[in-house]
Design a protein around this motif. Structure first.
Motif, short mmCIF file in Angstrom:
data_model
loop_
_atom_site.label_atom_id
_atom_site.label_comp_id
_atom_site.label_asym_id
_atom_site.label_seq_id
_atom_site.Cartn_x
_atom_site.Cartn_y
_atom_site.Cartn_z
N ALA A 123 2.32 6.66 -6.92
CA ALA A 123 1.33 7.58 -7.46
C ALA A 123 1.70 9.02 -7.15
O ALA A 123 1.59 9.90 -8.01
CB ALA A 123 -0.04 7.24 -6.90
N SER A 124 2.20 9.26 -5.93
CA SER A 124 2.42 10.66 -5.53
C SER A 124 3.75 11.19 -6.08
O SER A 124 3.84 12.34 -6.48
CB SER A 124 2.40 10.77 -4.01
OG SER A 124 3.63 10.37 -3.49
N ARG A 125 4.77 10.38 -6.09
CA ARG A 125 6.10 10.76 -6.58
C ARG A 125 6.64 12.00 -5.88
O ARG A 125 7.25 12.86 -6.52
CB ARG A 125 6.09 10.94 -8.09
CG ARG A 125 5.69 9.69 -8.82
CD ARG A 125 5.50 9.93 -10.28
NE ARG A 125 6.76 10.01 -11.00
CZ ARG A 125 6.87 10.41 -12.26
NH1 ARG A 125 5.79 10.81 -12.92
NH2 ARG A 125 8.03 10.45 -12.85
N THR A 126 6.33 12.12 -4.59
CA THR A 126 6.85 13.27 -3.84
C THR A 126 8.28 12.94 -3.40
O THR A 126 8.50 11.90 -2.79
CB THR A 126 6.01 13.51 -2.56
OG1 THR A 126 4.66 13.17 -2.87
CG2 THR A 126 6.12 14.92 -2.08
N MET A 144 0.83 -1.20 0.00
CA MET A 144 0.00 0.00 0.00
C MET A 144 0.86 1.25 0.00
O MET A 144 0.59 2.21 -0.71
CB MET A 144 -0.95 -0.02 1.20
CG MET A 144 -2.06 -1.02 0.96
SD MET A 144 -3.39 -1.11 2.15
CE MET A 144 -2.73 -0.90 3.71
N VAL A 145 1.93 1.22 0.82
CA VAL A 145 2.83 2.38 0.88
C VAL A 145 3.43 2.63 -0.51
O VAL A 145 3.46 3.76 -1.01
CB VAL A 145 3.95 2.15 1.91
CG1 VAL A 145 5.01 3.23 1.81
CG2 VAL A 145 3.37 2.11 3.31
N GLN A 202 2.31 1.70 -3.42
CA GLN A 202 1.29 2.14 -4.38
C GLN A 202 1.08 3.65 -4.24
O GLN A 202 1.05 4.38 -5.22
CB GLN A 202 -0.01 1.41 -4.12
CG GLN A 202 -0.97 1.47 -5.29
CD GLN A 202 -1.68 0.15 -5.49
OE1 GLN A 202 -1.90 -0.60 -4.55
NE2 GLN A 202 -2.04 -0.14 -6.73
N TYR A 203 1.01 4.09 -2.98
CA TYR A 203 0.82 5.53 -2.72
C TYR A 203 2.04 6.31 -3.20
O TYR A 203 1.92 7.34 -3.85
CB TYR A 203 0.59 5.76 -1.23
CG TYR A 203 0.45 7.21 -0.88
CD1 TYR A 203 -0.70 7.92 -1.20
CD2 TYR A 203 1.49 7.89 -0.24
CE1 TYR A 203 -0.82 9.27 -0.90
CE2 TYR A 203 1.37 9.23 0.06
CZ TYR A 203 0.23 9.92 -0.27
OH TYR A 203 0.12 11.25 0.02
N LEU A 204 3.19 5.77 -2.90
CA LEU A 204 4.45 6.44 -3.22
C LEU A 204 4.60 6.59 -4.74
O LEU A 204 4.98 7.65 -5.25
CB LEU A 204 5.61 5.60 -2.67
CG LEU A 204 6.84 6.33 -2.18
CD1 LEU A 204 6.48 7.32 -1.10
CD2 LEU A 204 7.83 5.32 -1.63
N LEU A 249 8.98 12.42 0.43
CA LEU A 249 8.39 11.21 0.97
C LEU A 249 9.30 10.01 0.69
O LEU A 249 9.49 9.12 1.52
CB LEU A 249 7.02 10.99 0.31
CG LEU A 249 5.99 10.27 1.17
CD1 LEU A 249 5.75 11.02 2.46
CD2 LEU A 249 4.70 10.10 0.39
#
Lengths: 191, 266
Positions: free
Chosen positions: B59-62, B52-53, B55-57, B65
């Motif tokens: 998508a966000s590409r910050t 999950m982390v 997947q979020y990472l 983070l």
């Protein structure tokens, strides 16, 4: 105390070994140790310890053959002389350390240290636990070195008889107290 | 990509095998069933969470983070190296050795790979950065931990020998030279062996995964070769770094061995 031998005795755990270790700068300690008026802290550690050689009771070896423990730059004829004085032939250089007896180990540990020509010898129970013959041989070698190089010796031992043979001054360590018996102190700063 | 999608039922079938094994362990009185189920559950939860982390990472590409996640991974690796030492180094330095050498072995090598070899935009592209870092941390850790553990154990076992070398006027570098060589070999031999065995004895996990994911085998192999080189180099650098940090730490300026910095076994 140039060329003299100081015997040190005292009960177990009173700090005899610690005293020698501090003199050799192997443990952190208070106070200053002087050699010919120069403090130990003014020497780099290894240089100090090659001047003030501590020889422990139980020797450790890190190469399979005895000969490799001698420094590569050491004088071959000196080494041969020392070995002969300790009752060895030249072939001892190739001997396996793992097959040495206790007595042989102690004598060779002495050779290993003396061949480096230290200015002061610190002996920790050297020769104790040996038969009289071996012990006397060792004492003789130390005495010869001491006189030939004018090198002071501090000899820690449980064996009062041995100390009486090798030293004319006896330092007895006790909890919080030090007794010096025997001949008058020389009073020099050399420790 | 035409990956065969896994349903929950598929995973349950595989989990059933582990349950079967646990039952067998109970039946044979191996006493492993509790530990086995615990580890299996823990693995599932951890991986689901990291999935999950990620997947979020992705998508966000910050960038920050990604930095935070990387640092957490690094700290965990450092702590893991420390925990694998039989004789722990006292104080913060014990953790510092692990984290420091894992930084050298993995962080720096990953950075080089991302900037010079992979060359994506942005360079911190999480789809590359996180798996690379993870793989390097995981694979170099074994070598670093092995070498550090051996070094601290040898210090403990051979303290008297080391001191007698110092007593003869040797410098600390001379006194530890043999130990250093021994420990560096211990740390590096496994990766050298696994390079030699790769492809013949074992199909490396990453390559297998890429092939399963639909990549052509030759592309997958090229990535595997790259990663093996990086792991080998990273392990070597990390091992050297950890050994040099430990040996320096164990002696003081007067070339005295400071055994009090090392805890007894436990």
């Amino acid at each position: 105390m140039g060329g003299a031998c100081l015997g040190v005795c005292g009960a177990s755990g009173v700090g005899k070994t610690l005293l020698l270790r501090s003199l050799a700068d192997l443990d952190r300690h208070d106070g200053t140790v002087l050699l010919d008026g120069r403090g130990s802290s003014t020497y780099p550690g290894p240089e100090w310890r090659s001047l003030v050689a501590l020889i422990p009771a139980e020797s450790r070896w890190w190469y399979p053959e005895f000969g490799h423990h001698l420094p590569s730059g050491c004088n071959a004829s000196d080494a041969r002389q020392l070995l002969a004085a300790c009752g060895f032939e030249d072939d001892v250089l190739g001997w396996q350390v793992s097959r040495l007896s206790t007595g042989e180990k102690q004598r060779l540990a002495l050779v290993r240290a003396l061949v480096r020509k230290p200015a002061v010898l610190l002996l920790d129970e050297t020769g104790s636990g040996l038969d009289l013959e071996n012990g006397l041989l060792l004492e003789k070698v130390v005495k010869e070195y001491r006189l030939a190089h004018d090198a002071p010796v501090i000899w820690v031992s449980h064996d009062r008889e041995q100390l009486a043979r090798v030293s004319r001054q006896l330092l007895t360590l006790q909890q919080n107290r030090i007794d010096i018996a025997g001949l008058a102190q020389t009073g020099e700063g050399r420790s | 990509m035409n990956v065969a999608r896994l349903s929950s039922i598929d995973l349950c079938i595989a989990a059933g095998l582990v349950v079967l094994l646990a039952l067998l362990s109970f039946r044979l009185k191996l006493g492993l069933e509790r530990q086995m189920i615990y580890s299996a559950v823990r693995m599932t939860v951890q991986l689901l969470l990291i999935g999950m982390v990620l997947q979020y990472l992705f998508a966000s590409r910050t960038w920050w983070l990604i930095v935070v996640v990387s640092l957490v991974m690094l700290v965990a690796a450092g702590a893991e190296v420390r925990s694998r030492l039989k004789h722990k180094i006292r104080g913060f330095f014990g953790f510092g050795v692990g984290a420091g050498s894992m930084f050298v072995s993995s962080f720096s090598v990953t950075l080089l790979a991302l900037l010079v070899i992979i060359n994506q935009h942005p360079w911190y592209e999480p789809r590359y950065a996180i798996p690379f870092l993870g793989m390097l941390l995981g694979n170099t850790m074994t070598g670093v931990a092995l070498a550090s553990d051996r070094m601290t154990s040898l210090f403990y076992e051979q303290r008297e020998t080391l001191e007698q070398r110092l007593m003869l006027g040797q410098t600390w570098r001379e006194a530890v030279a043999d130990l250093r060589r021994d420990c560096m070999r211990t740390g590096m031999i496994p990766i050298i062996n696994s390079m030699a065995a790769a492809g013949l004895v074992s199909l490396p996990g990453m390559m297998t995964g890429q092939i399963l994911g639909g990549s052509p085998p030759v592309e997958a192999v090229k990535y595997q070769i790259l990663i093996m080189f990086l792991i080998a180099a990273g392990t070597g650098f990390g091992v050297i770094c950890s050994i040099m940090m430990i040996e320096r730490h164990m002696f003081d300026k007067r070339h005295r061995l400071r055994m009090e910095k090392l805890a007894a076994a436990g």
